[in-house]
Structure formats: structure tokens, C-alpha cells
Design a protein around this motif. Structure first.
Motif, PDB file in Angstrom:
ATOM      1  N   ALA A  83       0.855  -1.175   0.000  1.00 59.52           N
ATOM      2  CA  ALA A  83       0.000   0.000   0.000  1.00 59.52           C
ATOM      3  C   ALA A  83       0.893   1.228   0.000  1.00 59.52           C
ATOM      4  CB  ALA A  83      -0.906   0.011   1.218  1.00 59.52           C
ATOM      5  N   THR A  84       0.483   2.241  -0.743  1.00 58.89           N
ATOM      6  CA  THR A  84       1.249   3.476  -0.830  1.00 58.89           C
ATOM      7  C   THR A  84       0.460   4.582  -0.161  1.00 58.89           C
ATOM      8  OG1 THR A  84       1.944   2.746  -3.006  1.00 58.89           O
ATOM      9  CG2 THR A  84       2.442   5.004  -2.422  1.00 58.89           C
TER      10      THR A  84
ATOM     11  N   LYS B  70      -7.877   3.205  -4.561  1.00 60.00           N
ATOM     12  CA  LYS B  70      -7.473   4.477  -3.991  1.00 60.00           C
ATOM     13  C   LYS B  70      -8.545   4.964  -3.040  1.00 60.00           C
ATOM     14  CE  LYS B  70      -5.031   6.358  -7.896  1.00 60.00           C
ATOM     15  NZ  LYS B  70      -5.124   7.377  -8.928  1.00 60.00           N
TER      16      LYS B  70
ATOM     17  N   ILE C 159      -3.250   4.089  -1.438  1.00 62.13           N
ATOM     18  CA  ILE C 159      -3.518   3.197  -2.565  1.00 62.13           C
ATOM     19  C   ILE C 159      -3.142   1.786  -2.141  1.00 62.13           C
ATOM     20  CG2 ILE C 159      -3.169   2.822  -5.006  1.00 62.13           C
ATOM     21  CD1 ILE C 159      -1.944   5.538  -5.205  1.00 62.13           C
TER      22      ILE C 159
END
Ligand code: SF4
Lengths: 138, 391, 162
Positions: free
Chosen positions: C57-58, C84, C69
Motif C-alpha cells: 500500500a502506498t 485508492k 492506494i
């Protein structure tokens, strides 16, 4: 190199390897010099498992906030006088890692460094030469 | 009685120096705590301060063993964002270097695994045949490690015609030696006894912990980016995915050994089919948007995500190294095995070996075992097995 | 045949979660947007019923809020499904995925540490990467971080902030 060999054979430095936050390549090259092509054990250079047995510290990588206390501890445990050999461009200066929040600078800000071996990573020949030069200074 | 065995954090050979705390009852490991961050240099923080073309040199320095994988995934991500396709010749070049790197990395692991179970001969022999490969890298790219071959929109250097025979000669040597290693390791009853049924990671756990690479393929979880999401030349060559069901250390070793054979196959085909032509397309501007690049590194899937706002620097660059997922799975893999096996199990995901050299066991404040002792424990077990098999 | 995202799956997603907006970037990269409250159910659906793998996950600090995300991948077709969601900056909370997905454990710890997002229901949000002496309220990947960074003094003994 003839002299260097004699020096190495006579003195057999035991080295301890401190990897702060390297990318590993410098460390692999250090292990590489133990393997058949370079085989530094014929000079009596031995990688030991504890800083208390070491004559020289091979330091690689940049220092960061989390490992600085540990590196200082290792340095404290090494019997003095000892040699500190900074291997790789990272150990000489943080270079590309300079902007980071976690990187706090080169080794010589915190512990005295005797020899710098720049290169990213330095070739095994360069590492051996550096160690030999450090010994000649003694 | 419960005791804590701390391992680490310093050891010369891994991507991220970690600190393992083994919680043991007698000889058995009952739990594991992992503490990382000793190697945290903040790449994700630095990369938005560099331009698009500078970042490959930064990400190359995340890890030296797979120093081709990170730039590879990064350029794929940027190319995905900018919708660029590099010219075919550069795709082949990148694939060749990626595969040669896999061989070098697997050999490195194999040698150190041998060192851990007390077979220094394996270490010396394997590394001896790794050395000519580094010479090849120096020949092609000018540096033994950190090759800097990847560039947004192509490759930075060409492989010259006169170097082909040298690469082929090395592949022939390697093929022969790889067969020898595979036979030597799989036929030795002692090595088998040390590796078989140790550190089993079941398929369910592999899925839950989302492990990748040989760690997953050794557990029967068949994922390989090169097959699932082929990029560059991987869908133009013919090769097999290696999967074993057992999930123990032996299975992971087998995956790695047999993968080297596949890599040799891929490189040979690439050299044969390599088209002529230019090696880069010009990329002037990275349009606003986002891109994902993934590459199958020797240890598993490398994932890069970039976001652009149209300027000459990325806004956000996310890096996911395979060991980040694989190391976490150690928590289940090591449970229930003895301390003598722990070093091997922790090393089997290929994250870190020499941490064991700096291990201390504390018992009410007093030092009991040093790192050397842990290694010795492992070696003693091998010796015992050797004696048993001699009888 | 070139593998790509499956249309049936996207149709099923649209049916079950009508509020998802889908953007197809390329045949193997699909981006989806969903509101914060629905993320947990949606991720659970993808992981348990569709057998997607959570890759990473970002977290991104954007002008409109903290964007997270989740990169899920379906390996049979080699496609990335990126979910997202945007969290408002004055209320940085989201439900943790760790209870049903152990792989999210470290990922969420890292985002908590570097961006300061709270994951509700996470078993252990201790710092993973930064030093013990690091101020927990300094999140380096935030947009407002850069200025504070310059003033940090280092204590030579502890290596932490002076
Ligand atoms: S000097 Fe280069 S090779 Fe050595 S640790 Fe630093 S980045 Fe890696």
C-alpha cells in the motif's frame, strides 16, 4: 606487493566487519576477498565474529539514526589501538543519501577513521591494498 | 522456561539489517520478533528530490545484490506512466542482464547457505564460479556490481558482437557446474537431512503473508512476474517456471538451483534472437499520471509505483522490495524448530546470513552463547549427522 | 492470447460496490476509487472471494488529503487492481486490514510511521523503521515536513534528536 605479503604474514590482522546501512555490495566484496580468487587468508587476514577479537574494523555504508548507537558500541568494544578502515564511497561521505532525514553523516564525524577506500563498490584489489596500506602505517 | 535469543542487527550480507529476537523454550523456538530499520536510508524521501534520470542511480543502491532489479522496475514504471515502449534490442539487453544477475544472486545464497550448515567447501566452490560472471559484468558494463544498464526508454550500454562468444563460453561452463552442484547437493544425505522438513512454510501461510519469489514457489504458490505479467523479452523466449510443493528449505534451494538452468536457457535464446537496431528511444517529458513497474528479482517481485505531475521530478515514488514481505513470513516458518535450525530457516528466504555471527543468548543478564556458538551449534548438528551416515 | 484484466470481474465489482469508479490505465493496470468507509469490505471481498494478493500500500500526501492506494494483484492474469481512497487531513483514521490479512501488518505500520495515518484495529503500531529516539510526531513523508528537518540537531551519544 612482496613487502605487503610479508607484512600480512607477519602480523595477521583480524578484522571485524561493521555494516551500518550499506547496500550490501561493499559487504559482498569483503566476503569475496576470502574466496579462492583473492584468498586473503593466505595473508593471515581473518574475518572474526566479535569485535573483542578484532584488530581492525572494516566499516561500510552510511550511518543512520538507528544504527549509530550500535556502531559506537562496537567501536567501544574493540581493543585499542585499532584500525578503522572505511570501505566504499558511502563510508567516506553519504553522497547520494545526503538529503535523507535518517542519514546522519560519515563515520569520521563520530569515530576516527584511518583509511578511506572510495569506490562504489571498491574492487577487491583496492580493498586489499587499503588494508595493506593501513598496516604499513602502524 | 522462556528465553530470548537476540540475533543481529549487524551482519554483512543482506538487504536490510534486521534484528531478530528468537523466543525459545529449551531448544525449541516458540516465537519470533523482528525489528528492522537499521538500514533505513529514506529512499522514498530522497527520490522526489532527484530528476527522473537520476533516480535509477539511487534505487540501484537500495540493494547491491539485486542492483539491476530496482532500476529495472523503476524504468518499467516510468515507461508505463509515459506510455513509452523501448526498442527491441534494448529489451533483450535488459533481460539478459536481469537473468545473469539472478544467477549471481542465487549462487551467492547457495554459497552462504553452505557456510551455515558447515560446508565451507560449497561456499568456496560456488563463489569460485560466480567470479567469472562478475568479470563478464565488468566487461559489458564497466563495473563488477551496480551495472547502471537501465535507462528510461532503453538501455544505457550495448552488448558488443565480440562479447557474445565470451558470454556463451561462460554459460557453457556454468551449465556444467550447475549440474554438478545440483547433483552434489541433492545426493548428499547429510545436506538432505539438514534441509528436509525444516522451516516449512505452508501454502496457506505463503498466501496470507503474500510472500513472493523462490520463497513462494518453494511452497507450491506458483507466482512469477516473468510468466504472469511478461515484460521486455520474457514472452519471446521459452522457459519453465520452477515450483515445488514441500515448502521446506530444501525445496527453496532446489527452486534456486533449477532456476539457474532456466536463466541460462533464457540468456542463450536472447543472445540468439537479439535484433539489431538502436538501444534507446528519446523520452523528453514524463506526462502527469502514474505508473507501476514490476520485475521478478532473484528474491521475488520488486514493485515500483511512481506518480508524476509533469515536472522533471517524481512526486511520489514507492518501492516495495520482496524481502519486506518475505521476512515477515519467518514468524511462522521458524516456529517449532530448534535453535540449530533457526539460522538456516531465517536464511532460507535469502534475506540475511551473517546476522548469526553476532548473536548472543542472554540468561538473566549473563552472556551464554555468542554468534559463533550459534554457528557452531549448526555445524555440530551437521557433524552428528555426518557420523550417523558414515556408520 | 495476451492476458489482461477480466471483464467479468470488473462487472461483478460494479454490481456489488456500485460507488466504485474504475479507470483503466492499460490492459494490466486498473485504478479504482472508493470512499474510506467501504475500503475494508471491498478489500475483504477482493482477498477472500477473488483471491487477490496484497502487494503493498502506498500513502501519498496530496492537497486534498492523505491518499492511500492498496495495490492488489491477480496473478493469473498479471493485473494490478489499485484501490485508492482519500482520508481528510484533520481525521487521519482508517480501518486496518490486518485482522484478516496478515500481510498488511508491516505495510500499515510503515504508513503509520511515515505519514501518521492511524489504522484502527491494528494489533501493533510500534515504529518499524525509525530510531527509538525519533519523535513520533515527525512524519518525514508529509508535505509540511521539509522545514523542520533542517533544524534537527543530533545528539552524538544516542544518535537521536538532541
Ligand atoms: S559505497 Fe556503493 S557499493 Fe558500497 S555500500 Fe555504498 S552504495 Fe553500496
Amino acid at each position: 606487493m612482496g613487502n605487503a605479503k610479508l607484512w600480512g604474514l607477519k602480523k595477521s590482522p583480524w578484522v571485524f566487519h561493521v555494516a551500518a546501512a550499506p547496500c550490501n555490495n561493499c559487504d559482498i566484496e569483503i566476503l569475496d576477498i576470502l574466496t579462492p580468487r583473492w584468498d586473503v587468508e593466505r595473508f593471515g587476514i581473518v574475518l572474526v565474529g566479535s569485535p573483542r577479537h578484532a584488530d581492525a574494523l572494516l566499516v561500510t555504508g552510511v550511518l543512520n539514526r538507528k544504527n549509530l548507537p550500535r556502531v559506537l558500541e562496537v567501536y567501544r568494544q574493540t581493543p585499542k589501538p585499532c584500525l578503522v578502515i572505511a570501505i566504499g564511497a558511502c563510508a567516506c561521505h553519504p553522497n547520494i543519501f545526503q538529503p535523507s532525514y535518517n542519514v546522519i553523516g560519515p563515520y569520521d564525524k563520530y569515530i576516527p577513521v584511518d583509511v578511506y577506500i572510495p569506490g562504489c563498490p571498491p574492487k577487491p584489489e583496492a580493498i586489499i591494498l587499503g588494508v595493506v596500506k593501513a598496516l604499513q602505517r602502524l | 522456561m522462556r528465553r530470548v535469543v537476540p540475533i543481529g542487527p549487524y551482519h554483512p550480507l543482506q538487504e536490510e539489517p534486521e534484528f531478530f529476537k528468537l523466543i525459545v523454550e529449551g531448544e525449541k523456538v516458540v516465537d519470533l520478533e523482528i525489528n528492522i530499520g537499521y538500514n533505513h536510508r529514506g529512499h522514498e524521501f530522497i527520490s522526489p528530490t532527484l530528476t527522473w534520470d537520476q533516480v535509477p542511480f539511487l534505487v540501484e543502491r537500495i540493494c547491491g545484490i539485486c542492483s539491476d532489479s530496482h532500476p529495472y522496475a523503476y524504468v518499467l514504471a516510468v515507461e508505463d506512466c509515459a506510455h513509452v515502449t523501448p526498442p527491441p534490442r534494448s529489451q533483450y539487453i535488459r533481460t539478459i542482464i536481469g537473468e545473469l544477475e539472478r544467477i549471481h544472486s542465487h549462487y551467492l545464497w547457495l554459497g552462504l547457505a553452505g557456510h551455515f550448515i558447515g560446508y565451507n567447501t560449497v561456499w568456496m566452490w560456488v563463489w569460485r564460479y560466480r567470479e567469472p560472471l562478475l568479470d563478464l559484468f565488468e566487461l559489458i558494463m564497466g563495473n563488477r556490481n551496480h551495472y547502471a544498464i537501465n535507462k528510461i526508454g532503453g538501455a544505457r550500454r550495448d552488448i558488443r558482437k565480440e562479447d557474445f562468444p565470451k558470454i556463451e563460453k561462460y554459460l557453457d561452463l556454468l551449465e556444467e557446474k550447475n549440474a554438478m552442484f545440483t547433483k552434489a547437493i541433492l545426493d548428499d544425505p547429510v545436506i538432505r537431512a539438514r534441509l528436509e522438513d525444516v522451516g516449512v512454510l505452508s501454502k496457506e501461510d505463503a498466501i496470507a503473508y503474500a510472500v513472493t519469489g523462490p520463497t513462494a514457489r518453494g511452497s507450491g504458490y506458483a507466482i512469477d512476474v516473468r510468466k504472469d505479467d511478461p515484460y521486455d523479452a520474457y514472452d519471446k523466449v521459452d522457459w519453465n517456471e520452477i515450483v515445488f510443493e514441500e515448502g521446506d528449505v530444501l525445496a527453496k534451494a532446489k527452486v534456486r538451483l533449477l532456476e539457474c538452468d532456466e536463466s541460462i536457457k533464457i540468456v542463450r535464446q536472447c543472445l540468439k534472437n537479439m535484433p539489431e537496431g538502436s538501444i534507446e528511444t528519446r523520452v523528453d517529458e514524463i506526462p502527469p499520471g502514474e505508473g507501476i513497474g514490476r520485475h521478478e528479482a532473484p528474491r521475488g517481485e520488486v514493485f515500483h509505483y511512481v506518480r508524476s505531475n509533469g515536472s522533471n521530478m517524481p512526486v511520489r515514488h514507492k518501492v516495495r522490495a520482496p524481502s519486506f514481505m518475505n521476512i515477515a513470513s519467518n514468524v511462522v516458518a521458524v516456529r517449532g524448530y530448534s535453535i540449530a535450525d533457526a539460522a538456516l530457516v531465517l536464511a532460507s528466504v535469502d534475506p540475511c546470513y551473517c546476522c548469526t555471527e553476532r548473536t548472543f543468548v542472554y540468561q538473566s543478564g549473563k552472556k551464554k552463547y555468542s554468534g559463533q556458538d550459534l554457528l557452531k551449534l549448526s555445524w555440530e548438528k551437521t557433524e552428528k549427522l555426518k557420523r550417523r551416515y558414515k556408520k | 492470447m495476451k492476458k489482461e484484466y477480466s471483464k467479468e470481474m470488473l462487472a461483478e465489482i460494479c454490481e456489488k460496490f456500485p460507488e466504485v469508479s474504475i479507470k483503466i490505465h492499460s490492459p494490466r493496470r486498473v485504478y479504482m476509487r472508493i470512499s474510506r468507509d467501504k475500503v475494508y469490505d471491498f478489500a475483504k471481498f477482493l482477498f477472500e472471494e477473488k483471491q487477490l494478493r496484497l502487494s503493498i500500500a502506498t500513502g501519498i500526501d496530496t492537497r486534498d488529503g492523505m491518499e492511500i492506494i492498496y495495490h492488489f494483484t491477480l496473478d493469473e492474469v498479471g493485473t494490478y487492481y489499485n484501490i485508492k481512497t482519500v482520508i481528510p487531513k484533520d481525521d487521519l483514521k482508517i480501518k486496518s486490514l490486518t485482522p484478516f490479512l496478515p500481510a498488511a501488518n508491516w505495510i500499515e505500520r510503515e504508513i503509520h510511521e511515515l505519514l501518521g495515518v492511524d489504522f484502527i484495529g491494528h494489533p501493533n503500531l510500534k515504529p518499524l523503521l525509525t530510531a527509538e529516539a525519533w519523535h513520533a510526531d515527525l512524519q518525514p513523508l508529509r508535505r509540511d515536513y521539509a522545514d523542520e528537518h533542517k533544524e534537527i540537531k543530533i545528539d552524538k551519544k544516542t544518535g537521536g534528536l538532541a
